[in-house]
Write a protein that holds these residues in place. Structure first.
Motif, short mmCIF file in Angstrom:
data_model
loop_
_atom_site.label_atom_id
_atom_site.label_comp_id
_atom_site.label_asym_id
_atom_site.label_seq_id
_atom_site.Cartn_x
_atom_site.Cartn_y
_atom_site.Cartn_z
N GLY A 40 53.73 17.59 6.83
CA GLY A 40 52.66 16.61 6.69
C GLY A 40 52.99 15.26 7.29
O GLY A 40 52.33 14.27 6.99
N LYS A 41 54.02 15.22 8.16
CA LYS A 41 54.39 13.95 8.81
C LYS A 41 53.52 13.71 10.04
O LYS A 41 53.03 14.64 10.67
N ASN A 42 53.36 12.44 10.40
CA ASN A 42 52.72 12.07 11.66
C ASN A 42 53.76 12.09 12.77
O ASN A 42 54.90 11.69 12.56
N ILE A 43 53.37 12.51 13.96
CA ILE A 43 54.31 12.63 15.07
C ILE A 43 53.91 11.66 16.17
O ILE A 43 52.73 11.61 16.56
N LEU A 44 54.87 10.91 16.69
CA LEU A 44 54.66 10.05 17.84
C LEU A 44 55.49 10.58 19.00
O LEU A 44 56.72 10.61 18.92
N LEU A 45 54.82 11.00 20.07
CA LEU A 45 55.49 11.54 21.25
C LEU A 45 55.67 10.43 22.27
O LEU A 45 54.70 9.82 22.72
N ASP A 135 49.52 7.13 5.98
CA ASP A 135 50.51 7.14 4.90
C ASP A 135 50.11 8.15 3.83
O ASP A 135 49.23 8.97 4.04
N TYR A 136 50.74 8.06 2.70
CA TYR A 136 50.54 9.06 1.64
C TYR A 136 49.10 9.15 1.15
O TYR A 136 48.66 10.17 0.60
N ARG A 137 48.33 8.09 1.35
CA ARG A 137 46.95 8.08 0.85
C ARG A 137 46.05 9.06 1.59
O ARG A 137 45.18 9.68 0.99
N ARG A 138 46.24 9.20 2.88
CA ARG A 138 45.42 10.09 3.71
C ARG A 138 43.92 9.87 3.43
O ARG A 138 43.15 10.80 3.25
N ILE A 149 36.64 8.22 2.55
CA ILE A 149 36.85 9.58 3.04
C ILE A 149 38.29 10.00 2.76
O ILE A 149 39.23 9.28 3.12
N HIS A 150 38.45 11.15 2.14
CA HIS A 150 39.77 11.71 1.88
C HIS A 150 39.98 12.90 2.81
O HIS A 150 39.13 13.78 2.88
N ALA A 151 41.12 12.92 3.51
CA ALA A 151 41.38 13.97 4.49
C ALA A 151 41.68 15.29 3.79
O ALA A 151 42.29 15.32 2.72
N LYS A 152 41.25 16.39 4.42
CA LYS A 152 41.61 17.71 3.93
C LYS A 152 43.11 17.93 4.11
O LYS A 152 43.78 17.27 4.91
N GLU A 153 43.64 18.89 3.36
CA GLU A 153 45.08 19.10 3.33
C GLU A 153 45.66 19.46 4.70
O GLU A 153 46.80 19.13 5.01
N THR A 154 44.88 20.14 5.53
CA THR A 154 45.39 20.58 6.83
C THR A 154 45.35 19.50 7.90
O THR A 154 45.81 19.72 9.03
N PHE A 155 44.80 18.34 7.57
CA PHE A 155 44.72 17.24 8.52
C PHE A 155 46.11 16.79 8.95
O PHE A 155 47.03 16.68 8.13
N GLY A 156 46.29 16.54 10.25
CA GLY A 156 47.56 16.03 10.76
C GLY A 156 47.33 15.12 11.95
O GLY A 156 46.28 15.19 12.61
N VAL A 157 48.29 14.26 12.24
CA VAL A 157 48.14 13.27 13.31
C VAL A 157 49.28 13.37 14.30
O VAL A 157 50.46 13.38 13.92
N ILE A 158 48.93 13.45 15.58
CA ILE A 158 49.89 13.40 16.68
C ILE A 158 49.44 12.27 17.61
O ILE A 158 48.26 12.22 18.00
N ALA A 159 50.33 11.37 17.95
CA ALA A 159 50.02 10.29 18.88
C ALA A 159 51.00 10.33 20.04
O ALA A 159 52.07 10.94 19.95
N ALA A 160 50.63 9.69 21.15
CA ALA A 160 51.49 9.68 22.33
C ALA A 160 51.49 8.28 22.94
O ALA A 160 50.47 7.58 22.91
N VAL A 161 52.64 7.89 23.49
CA VAL A 161 52.76 6.58 24.15
C VAL A 161 53.51 6.72 25.47
O VAL A 161 54.41 7.54 25.60
N ALA A 174 54.80 -1.82 11.27
CA ALA A 174 54.08 -1.17 10.17
C ALA A 174 53.46 0.14 10.63
O ALA A 174 53.44 1.13 9.89
N LEU A 175 52.95 0.15 11.86
CA LEU A 175 52.34 1.36 12.39
C LEU A 175 53.41 2.36 12.83
O LEU A 175 53.35 3.55 12.50
N LYS A 176 54.40 1.89 13.58
CA LYS A 176 55.45 2.79 14.09
C LYS A 176 56.20 3.45 12.94
O LYS A 176 56.64 4.61 13.04
N ASN A 177 56.37 2.74 11.83
CA ASN A 177 57.12 3.27 10.70
C ASN A 177 56.43 4.45 10.03
O ASN A 177 57.03 5.16 9.22
N ARG A 178 55.17 4.67 10.36
CA ARG A 178 54.42 5.78 9.77
C ARG A 178 54.56 7.08 10.57
O ARG A 178 53.94 8.09 10.23
N PHE A 179 55.37 7.06 11.63
CA PHE A 179 55.52 8.23 12.49
C PHE A 179 56.96 8.74 12.53
O PHE A 179 57.91 7.97 12.37
#
Length: 279
Positions: A40-45, A135-138, A149-161, A174-179
């Protein structure tokens, strides 16, 4: 960890390392992305243009069996581009205001993956709206509708830079620390050879070897600061290989790589390297 992601983790190699999957010399890149997303972690590529960040995101979407909602950020990306917008619709002659959800809300409500490409191109004042979904709130308090709006359990986030490019800005802490951050380098050698065979129309073994050598030589020039990173883009190389099926390879290099560059000295450097390989 949800059952779907447990199953995906158990056969990730079989599903993704093969035809049209993400290929990398370091197999832990894929493994680590799968583990992070499974937890359930966010990924930053992070990585240069054309290094395979989007291909990795697409492969993860296929692996987990989850559609992917995409946002391609630019300097014009605002809250509406992320969350959606209001419009006036007609129903039996009566006008009403309707909210059309954007990719972020669609992904949250449907439990899809959200892919935010070039997230560091967006305006810094736009991105804090994402903090609560990362974060944990989703969850998200939609400022356009006042709906929570509360995200469904299967929701996930991938970002790229792509760091250091014109128009990009550093992500705030604050944003980078969430990935969880995964660095995606350019592929080379045998892995690149397989990528060319998999992704391009070129099947001439000798010419494929020459393009692999060209990529290695261009990367040396990139590291020396002689040519920009985009000259060594794998995406541009694949385009060039396709062109080389129908035209002379040196001309293909000019159309697919060197003519994309701004400075004449950079174009000349690329063509000088190519001319030693394709005589």
């Amino acid at each position: 960890m949800i059952d779907k992601r447990k199953r995906a983790f158990s056969f990730y190699q079989e599903e993704l390392i093969g035809e049209h999957g993400f290929l990398a010399e370091d197999e832990t890149l894929l493994l680590d992305a799968v583990i992070a997303l499974s937890l359930g972690k966010n990924i930053l590529l992070k990585g240069p243009t054309g290094s395979g960040k989007t291909k990795l995101a697409e492969s993860l979407s296929k692996l987990f069996g989850q559609p992917m909602q995409s946002v391609n950020c630019s300097v014009d990306t605002d809250t509406e581009a992320l969350l959606g917008f209001k419009t006036i619709t007609q129903n039996e002659g009566a006008s009403k205001i309707e909210f059309i959800p954007g990719p972020v809300i669609n992904a949250m409500e449907k439990g899809h993956l959200l892919y935010i490409d070039e997230i560091n191109m967006a305006k810094p004042e736009t991105l804090p709206i994402l903090n609560s979904i990362l974060d944990y709130r989703r969850m998200l308090a939609n400022p356009l509708t006042a709906e929570v709006i509360h995200a469904k359990e299967t929701f996930g986030v991938i970002a790229a830079v792509n760091e250091g490019y014109v128009g990009t800005v550093p992500l705030n802490e604050a944003l980078k620390n969430r990935f969880i951050i995964i660095d995606i380098p350019y592929v080379q050698g045998e892995v690149l050879r397989n990528v060319i065979k998999q992704e391009s129309k070129l099947d001439n073994e000798k010419m494929i070897d020459q393009f692999v050598r060209l990529s290695a030589d261009l990367l040396v020039q990139v590291k020396s600061g002689i040519i920009p990173e985009e000259a060594a883009s794998v995406r541009a190389l694949i385009d060039t290989c396709d062109l080389a099926v129908y035209m002379e390879p040196l001309r293909a290099v000019r159309r697919g790589i060197s003519d994309k560059l701004e400075e004449e000295r950079e174009k000349a450097a690329v063509l000088n390297i190519a001319s030693t390989l394709f005589k």
